[in-house]
Design a protein around this motif. Structure first.
Motif, PDB file in Angstrom:
ATOM      1  N   GLY A  22       0.815  -1.206   0.000  1.00 50.52           N
ATOM      2  CA  GLY A  22       0.000   0.000   0.000  1.00 50.52           C
ATOM      3  C   GLY A  22       0.847   1.252   0.000  1.00 50.52           C
ATOM      4  O   GLY A  22       0.590   2.197  -0.765  1.00 50.52           O
ATOM      5  N   PHE A  23       1.869   1.268   0.860  1.00 54.53           N
ATOM      6  CA  PHE A  23       2.734   2.434   0.942  1.00 54.53           C
ATOM      7  C   PHE A  23       3.570   2.592  -0.324  1.00 54.53           C
ATOM      8  O   PHE A  23       3.892   3.703  -0.745  1.00 54.53           O
ATOM      9  N   TYR A  58      -3.102  15.462  -6.010  1.00 58.00           N
ATOM     10  CA  TYR A  58      -2.904  14.214  -5.264  1.00 58.00           C
ATOM     11  C   TYR A  58      -2.423  14.498  -3.847  1.00 58.00           C
ATOM     12  O   TYR A  58      -3.003  14.025  -2.860  1.00 58.00           O
ATOM     13  N   THR A  59      -1.363  15.276  -3.760  1.00 51.52           N
ATOM     14  CA  THR A  59      -0.762  15.529  -2.451  1.00 51.52           C
ATOM     15  C   THR A  59      -1.666  16.369  -1.563  1.00 51.52           C
ATOM     16  O   THR A  59      -1.696  16.185  -0.341  1.00 51.52           O
ATOM     17  N   LEU A  60      -2.418  17.301  -2.162  1.00 50.24           N
ATOM     18  CA  LEU A  60      -3.330  18.145  -1.387  1.00 50.24           C
ATOM     19  C   LEU A  60      -4.439  17.320  -0.751  1.00 50.24           C
ATOM     20  O   LEU A  60      -4.729  17.463   0.446  1.00 50.24           O
ATOM     21  N   ALA A  61      -5.084  16.454  -1.537  1.00 54.43           N
ATOM     22  CA  ALA A  61      -6.134  15.591  -0.982  1.00 54.43           C
ATOM     23  C   ALA A  61      -5.554  14.664   0.076  1.00 54.43           C
ATOM     24  O   ALA A  61      -6.161  14.423   1.133  1.00 54.43           O
ATOM     25  N   PHE A  62      -4.375  14.157  -0.182  1.00 55.90           N
ATOM     26  CA  PHE A  62      -3.671  13.280   0.743  1.00 55.90           C
ATOM     27  C   PHE A  62      -3.454  13.997   2.073  1.00 55.90           C
ATOM     28  O   PHE A  62      -3.838  13.508   3.153  1.00 55.90           O
ATOM     29  N   PHE A  89      -7.933   3.945  -4.185  1.00 58.18           N
ATOM     30  CA  PHE A  89      -6.707   4.311  -4.892  1.00 58.18           C
ATOM     31  C   PHE A  89      -6.578   3.546  -6.203  1.00 58.18           C
ATOM     32  O   PHE A  89      -6.234   4.112  -7.243  1.00 58.18           O
ATOM     33  N   THR A  90      -6.871   2.253  -6.156  1.00 54.75           N
ATOM     34  CA  THR A  90      -6.737   1.413  -7.344  1.00 54.75           C
ATOM     35  C   THR A  90      -7.718   1.830  -8.432  1.00 54.75           C
ATOM     36  O   THR A  90      -7.353   1.946  -9.610  1.00 54.75           O
ATOM     37  N   CYS A  91      -8.962   2.095  -8.060  1.00 55.75           N
ATOM     38  CA  CYS A  91      -9.964   2.526  -9.044  1.00 55.75           C
ATOM     39  C   CYS A  91      -9.618   3.892  -9.626  1.00 55.75           C
ATOM     40  O   CYS A  91      -9.787   4.129 -10.836  1.00 55.75           O
ATOM     41  N   GLY A 115      -7.718   8.041  -1.448  1.00 56.99           N
ATOM     42  CA  GLY A 115      -7.381   6.658  -1.138  1.00 56.99           C
ATOM     43  C   GLY A 115      -6.078   6.550  -0.368  1.00 56.99           C
ATOM     44  O   GLY A 115      -5.962   5.781   0.587  1.00 56.99           O
ATOM     45  N   ALA A 116      -5.090   7.346  -0.770  1.00 52.27           N
ATOM     46  CA  ALA A 116      -3.803   7.333  -0.081  1.00 52.27           C
ATOM     47  C   ALA A 116      -3.944   7.768   1.372  1.00 52.27           C
ATOM     48  O   ALA A 116      -3.330   7.188   2.280  1.00 52.27           O
ATOM     49  N   ALA A 117      -4.757   8.805   1.602  1.00 52.79           N
ATOM     50  CA  ALA A 117      -4.966   9.294   2.970  1.00 52.79           C
ATOM     51  C   ALA A 117      -5.581   8.217   3.854  1.00 52.79           C
ATOM     52  O   ALA A 117      -5.228   8.094   5.038  1.00 52.79           O
TER      53      ALA A 117
END
Length: 464
Positions: A22-23, A58-62, A89-91, A115-117
């Motif tokens: 995952g990471f 990506y990073t902002l939502a994360f 994340f996968t989708c 998803g990452a978060a």
């Protein structure tokens, strides 16, 4: 509160593999995108500002959702939240690959960030449950962080190979089989954690956090195109400051805050958060800027750009393993401080890099930065796990990783505003950017050393 689920058929090692996968894809997508930027720009006909949003959406939502995700992991159980995040994340990766314009790509990247978060805080909680012994947990965290650091370093090379052979959408499609395997391993081998049903979600705090970070990111990204004195940029910065002040006020008065300010009373937690911020500010910004430098200034192909980052990749795993052993033997302070010092030296050396510099002159500073970051990251995770109780692991992990991702957002924005393909002198902008990275890393090092020494002195006085 429900008790954790145990099974004799579950393997802690395979649980570690699941959380590491995952990471891996979360971190891989931070750097793998960088070498595809030029191809995305040409294929989708987007400008440099849109390219920055491909990274920062990506990073902002994360970063914005990590704290809520940590609270969800504490409330609903880490395994459930981790699997849900992995699936999202996968989708979203499929959505990125199918994008035919900047709008869909940026939106899909934002969903990837959601998803990452969900994955990161819950993965740390799962590690704590799978490895209750302190020494075994320190080694597991080192491996977990090591695979992520390896993914960060390998991202440019993997991305270069994929982009050259299959086109830029392939960098997202590779996440699909990894995601399926990770979800299966998690369900089969990761233990469930205690569920704290009393934990509430702070919607007011979450809203203010999103607005604060969105305004800050918008201002930093747009500064490259409009300038720092632009009314729009200054308005964004002002909104960010005001919302941040409101956020702190709301959190201080909340019974169950999104960000428990009391966590920062721990020197280990506050120092780890600051260290994580500075590490990601420099590293994420550097990867973004150097990828543009290689392809726009030196006119390298995506594959050649990936190969230019290879020396950094080669030592990442070794540095993480060394960090884990140093942490287990001497504590987290040594690798935390020495890692930052090494990274700072690397940034300083990059000030002297020019368009016609030799491959070795570029590789050695990158090697120092990658090694330093890889040495320090496991120590800050271990510090948090050591000084936070089991009921707060999820939210504390969210605090740490929020600090890291906010650093990444600001780093990409600042570096991107200074190193733009439209600029007449990208190299001069790169020199300013790495000088800023050196200054922030050095400041973080000084603060960390001072705070940790004060903590040791206080403990010694109490013991005496």
């Amino acid at each position: 509160m429900r008790a954790p689920i145990h099974s004799s058929n579950r393997s802690p090692r395979l649980a570690l593999l699941a959380t590491s996968l995952g990471f891996v894809i979360i971190c891989l997508d931070v750097t793998v995108v960088n070498v595809a930027l030029a191809r995305m720009r040409d294929g989708l006909q987007i400008d440099s500002t849109a390219l920055e949003w491909v990274g920062n959406a990506y990073t902002l939502a994360f970063a914005s959702l990590l704290l809520t995700a940590g609270a969800l992991a504490d409330r609903l159980g880490a395994r459930r939240v981790f699997v849900g995040g992995f699936a999202v994340f996968t989708c979203a990766s499929i959505g990125c690959a199918l994008s035919d314009g900047a709008g869909m790509l940026v939106a899909s990247r934002a969903v990837q960030g959601v998803g990452a978060a969900l994955c990161v805080p819950s993965s740390m909680a799962l590690l704590g449950a799978a490895f209750p012994d302190a020494d075994a947990r320190a080694k597991a965290v080192s491996i977990w962080a090591g695979t992520a650091a390896l993914a960060l370093g390998a991202g440019p090379l993997v991305g270069g190979l994929l982009v050259d052979r299959f086109g830029w959408p392939s960098i997202f499609l590779i996440n699909v089989p990894i995601g399926v395997a990770g979800i299966w391993l998690t369900l089969a081998h990761a233990p469930e954690t205690l569920r704290h049903a009393a934990r509430r979600i702070d919607l007011a705090g979450q809203t203010l956090a999103v607005v604060t970070l969105a305004a800050l990111t918008y201002a930093v990204v747009e500064s490259g195109r409009l300038g720092w004195t632009s009314t729009i940029v200054l308005s964004g910065l002002t909104i960010s400051v005001v919302m941040a002040a409101l956020f702190i006020t709301v959190e201080a008065r909340s019974a169950q805050p999104l960000l428990p300010l009391a966590l920062f009373r721990s020197a280990a937690v506050s120092v780890s958060a600051l260290t994580g911020w500075s590490l990601n500010f420099g590293y994420y910004g550097l990867m973004f800027a150097m990828s543009l430098f290689f392809q726009s200034v030196r006119h390298d192909t995506p594959l050649e750009t990936g190969l230019a980052f290879l020396p950094m990749t080669a030592v990442v795993t070794v540095a993480n393993l060394v960090s884990g052993r140093l942490t287990a033997r001497f504590g987290y302070r040594l690798p935390m401080l020495y890692g930052q010092a090494l990274a700072a030296l690397g940034y300083l050396a990059l000030v002297f890099v020019h368009a016609d510099s030799s491959a070795l002159a570029i590789a050695l500073p990158l090697l120092a930065v990658g090694s330093g970051v890889a040495l320090a990251v496991p120590s800050i995770n271990t510090a948090v796990l050591m000084h936070v109780g089991p009921s707060r692991v999820g939210i504390a992990s969210g605090v740490l990783n929020s600090a890291r991702q906010i650093g990444g957002v600001v780093g990409v924005g600042v570096f991107g505003s200074l190193v733009r393909p439209e600029s007449n002198d990208m190299v001069a902008g790169l020199h300013i950017a790495v000088a800023l990275a050196f200054a922030t890393t050095l400041l973080s090092l000084v603060v960390a050393r001072t705070r940790l020494e004060q903590r040791q002195s206080a403990i010694a006085k109490c013991a005496g």
